[in-house]
Scaffold this active site. Sequence first.
Site, PDB file in Angstrom:
ATOM      1  N   ASN A   1     -17.719 -10.828 -24.754  1.00 48.41           N
ATOM      2  CA  ASN A   1     -16.945  -9.599 -24.943  1.00 48.41           C
ATOM      3  C   ASN A   1     -16.421  -9.475 -26.379  1.00 48.41           C
ATOM      4  OD1 ASN A   1     -15.830  -7.180 -24.172  1.00 48.41           O
ATOM      5  ND2 ASN A   1     -13.946  -8.067 -23.368  1.00 48.41           N
TER       6      ASN A   1
ATOM      7  N   ILE B   1      -6.518  -3.418  -0.248  1.00 49.29           N
ATOM      8  CA  ILE B   1      -7.945  -3.655  -0.490  1.00 49.29           C
ATOM      9  C   ILE B   1      -8.721  -2.344  -0.553  1.00 49.29           C
ATOM     10  CG2 ILE B   1      -7.971  -5.955   0.557  1.00 49.29           C
ATOM     11  CD1 ILE B   1      -9.453  -4.581   2.946  1.00 49.29           C
ATOM     12  N   ASP B   2      -8.136  -1.268  -0.047  1.00 48.64           N
ATOM     13  CA  ASP B   2      -8.879  -0.004   0.070  1.00 48.64           C
ATOM     14  C   ASP B   2      -9.015   0.775  -1.233  1.00 48.64           C
ATOM     15  OD1 ASP B   2      -8.910  -0.526   2.724  1.00 48.64           O
ATOM     16  OD2 ASP B   2      -7.269   0.822   3.238  1.00 48.64           O
TER      17      ASP B   2
ATOM     18  N   ARG C   1     -29.830  -2.936  13.202  1.00 47.36           N
ATOM     19  CA  ARG C   1     -28.681  -3.707  13.692  1.00 47.36           C
ATOM     20  C   ARG C   1     -27.401  -3.197  13.047  1.00 47.36           C
ATOM     21  NH1 ARG C   1     -31.540  -8.279  15.930  1.00 47.36           N
ATOM     22  NH2 ARG C   1     -33.486  -7.209  16.386  1.00 47.36           N
TER      23      ARG C   1
ATOM     24  N   GLN D   1     -21.760 -20.690 -16.974  1.00 49.38           N
ATOM     25  CA  GLN D   1     -20.810 -19.577 -17.101  1.00 49.38           C
ATOM     26  C   GLN D   1     -21.456 -18.198 -17.050  1.00 49.38           C
ATOM     27  OE1 GLN D   1     -17.731 -20.464 -20.375  1.00 49.38           O
ATOM     28  NE2 GLN D   1     -19.114 -22.197 -20.391  1.00 49.38           N
TER      29      GLN D   1
ATOM     30  N   GLN E   1     -17.400 -20.840 -23.280  1.00 48.98           N
ATOM     31  CA  GLN E   1     -18.242 -20.172 -24.277  1.00 48.98           C
ATOM     32  C   GLN E   1     -17.418 -19.100 -24.979  1.00 48.98           C
ATOM     33  OE1 GLN E   1     -21.709 -18.848 -22.048  1.00 48.98           O
ATOM     34  NE2 GLN E   1     -22.806 -20.687 -22.652  1.00 48.98           N
TER      35      GLN E   1
ATOM     36  N   THR F   1     -22.287  -8.711 -22.869  1.00 48.81           N
ATOM     37  CA  THR F   1     -22.219 -10.094 -23.324  1.00 48.81           C
ATOM     38  C   THR F   1     -21.047 -10.794 -22.678  1.00 48.81           C
ATOM     39  OG1 THR F   1     -21.543 -11.500 -25.176  1.00 48.81           O
ATOM     40  CG2 THR F   1     -21.102  -9.172 -25.431  1.00 48.81           C
TER      41      THR F   1
ATOM     42  N   HIS G   1     -24.025 -23.156 -19.781  1.00 47.77           N
ATOM     43  CA  HIS G   1     -24.684 -21.910 -19.397  1.00 47.77           C
ATOM     44  C   HIS G   1     -24.394 -21.480 -17.960  1.00 47.77           C
ATOM     45  CE1 HIS G   1     -26.751 -22.394 -23.153  1.00 47.77           C
ATOM     46  NE2 HIS G   1     -27.125 -21.135 -23.032  1.00 47.77           N
TER      47      HIS G   1
ATOM     48  N   GLY H   1       0.817  -1.212   0.000  1.00 45.82           N
ATOM     49  CA  GLY H   1       0.000   0.000   0.000  1.00 45.82           C
ATOM     50  C   GLY H   1       0.848   1.258   0.000  1.00 45.82           C
TER      51      GLY H   1
END
Length: 816
Positions: free
Chosen positions: A542, A166-167, A293, A678, A584, A539, A676, A119
Amino acid sequence: MAPTHEMSNGVPPPRKKRIGVMTSGGDSQGMNGVVRSVVRMSIHMGCEPYAIYEGYDGLVQGGDLIKQMKWDDVRGFLSRGGTLIGTKRCMEFYERPGRLVAAKNMILKGIDALIICGGDGSLTGADKFRSEWPSLLQELVEKGDLTQEAVEPYKHLNICGLVGSIDNDMSGTDATIGCFSSLERICEMVDAVFDTAASHKRGFVIEVMGRHCGWLALMASIATGADYVFIPEKPPAPGWEDEMCQIVTSHREWGKRRTIIIISEGAQDTELEKITADQVVKVLTDRLKLDTRKTVLGHIQRGGLPSYYDRWLSTLQGVEAVNAILDSTPDKPTPVITIRENKIERSNLEECVKLTKSVATAIKEKNFEKAMHLRDVEFKEYFNSYKLTTSTEDPRMKLPKDKQMRIAIIHVGAPAGGMNPATRAAVAYCLSRGHTPIAIHNGFPGLQRHHADKPLGSVRNVSWLDVDPWVNEGGSELGTNRGLPADDIATTAHCFELYKFDALFLIGGFEAFTAASQIRKHRDSYPALRIPLMVLPATVSNNVPGTEYSLGSDTCLNTLIGFCDAIRQSASASRRRVFVIETQGGKSGYLATMAGLAIGALAVYIPEEGINVHMLARDIEFLRENFKNDRGASRAGKIILRNEQASETYTTQVVADMIKEEARGRFESKAAVPGHYQQGGKPSPMDRIRALRMSIKCMQFLEDNFAGKSKDEIMATEDSAVVIGIQGSQVLFTPIGGESGLEAKETDWKARRPLNEFWRPLKSTVDILSGRPKDTDCCTECGKVLSGDIPQPLPDVLAATKSSFGHPLTAVYSKD
Ligand code: ADP
């Protein structure tokens, strides 16, 4: 074995460049992908990679914490979370004496380049180390720790940074390695909380990570349709309780059964007073009497497997880091590898670190406008788009009547993740501006079946309540169909006229593009078709010209790599196994290649290259070699990906059977077809957030260019039929028609894919990183093509390999 160069003093120059790789700071998903690609790419380029364990601590401690890495040492790294070479806080490195020891250890190990994934703290440390380097060497010589001769070859320290966090808190890059996996984890949790919240009509306040950066909180809010968000860069003024309660109340009045508020751990108000999750809970409970909560997601956000995007990003950025190291000269600034949209770039490390720090300073100085601006343009765009989907109606946003349009929205082709969120975003935008969003159900056949004499309800005005729940829904709620307008162009035009469409927004794949092209071509004969046409590619394949990214492709790739991970693991309990998995993608090898990159496939077969018997023979030899060298170290299966249309003859089953036959009992081979499956379930967070951003950009484009325009004005510009797309580092609208339009210049109509597929050069990266020999690798000595039994990595192992060529191999060249 390479000779060891380790000496206590007077170190000779290393035979090969030695590249150290380290992970530092907070761990993030994808760090292992970096280590794998740096190690393998370094070997491929003739260098020696070293892993520095436990971050800077390893550099300071030296010894066993700095270890040479071999090709096989990083096997299986891609799919593992966290960092396998460790990370640790290192207080010594903050101080010069610590950095002095680190410098000495590096030279003792003969390491002359360092790739650091971490980081902003880690990269600040790296930058400091680099700027001090000459004086550190001088001090080492003055103290007598090393001789002048020993330090001479290391005068220039080569450093390259990779942002692992991760930030997503680094300026200068759209994404950091790990941020999308973390977002995925958060969204999974929030999606789950939604269900229980709705059941009990509860409120939930969910705290996510991000001390100085609200990226995770904002993107999670967009991706899940949260009601309100608190982020440090755009804090609410004191008295935020009123605004929040007003928004929550209006959402409840619309009929929402649950309330979700997402809050960054670094949330505050404009006076820098901290806002805590508990405070928010109290407000909702006391003022609105909501049963509320709190959920703090905590370290869960760092855990789990890296998503497709992080595997892709870490692999390609690792490769780029090695290239940057090899290209570096003393006069070039130290690079950090970044990404803009879809383009991996080298940026100036010092500047990015400075810019990142200036965001924190701007926040401290309460200059939030500047903080948002410095974060990056896209971040601000996302925030504004999100606001649009949560705020109550603001009459000031409405356009005058003569600028308000009737915008029809249609889904075309196969369903893809992101179609629903994109539709939701378009509707939100239309309603806020006074346009009328009109849904066409079941694609063009739906429209064609539905006309004045026979209204079937396929054309309907949509309200916010209809679409709001679609924020995280997969598939196509409008209903989609492969049928095209030209199947019945007269009825299509008739319906356009009947419902007075002012613009058509097509969301879909190659069919959506084809449909827009057909309508455009029929405009001369049918005046009703003279309206602006906007295609938003969605799609899994791509394969739409004009873009490098389609909605749904990220969801699909995530699903596909999950499938591959599981199936690979299934082999560990049984015998050695090769899986030939069919992907696919139609006639585009995008899915297979990208999935191959993200799982470390042994080979990828795509329609663009076809399959031939020579290729198969070579890969079978390669497999044999691979299993032989394995010596049981890794029992996980190996994967070959084959696109569904890679070859008519060598089907997935045939390829699997051939491998099995040729393995002669030494390993097993199986075919698997995810089909499918996928298309995935819920859209990935990336598909959801990009759906919002791109969809709103489309609406703005239509509005800016065509609101209140006559048919003649519309017809006068090629911009009246466009595809929105990510191209390199930009989001662009490209005309479909015209001399240089997509129809004429960029479409392979027969193969239903772009003429120039941007990802094609990446195919060789998949091969390099799996060690697959090239069809075209030749011995430099005699020019013979190498057979598959020459193990990679080249040229390292070749030096020691007695070949059938009658002489030892020392190097290869490539015919292409
Ligand atoms: P991150 O890289 O995730 O921001 P940290 O800020 O904890 O994480 O930094 C990781 C390590 O990098 C620290 O333990 C320290 O060894 C080194 N480091 C961080 N900032 C500096 C600095 N300003 N100078 C020298 N080293 C630093």
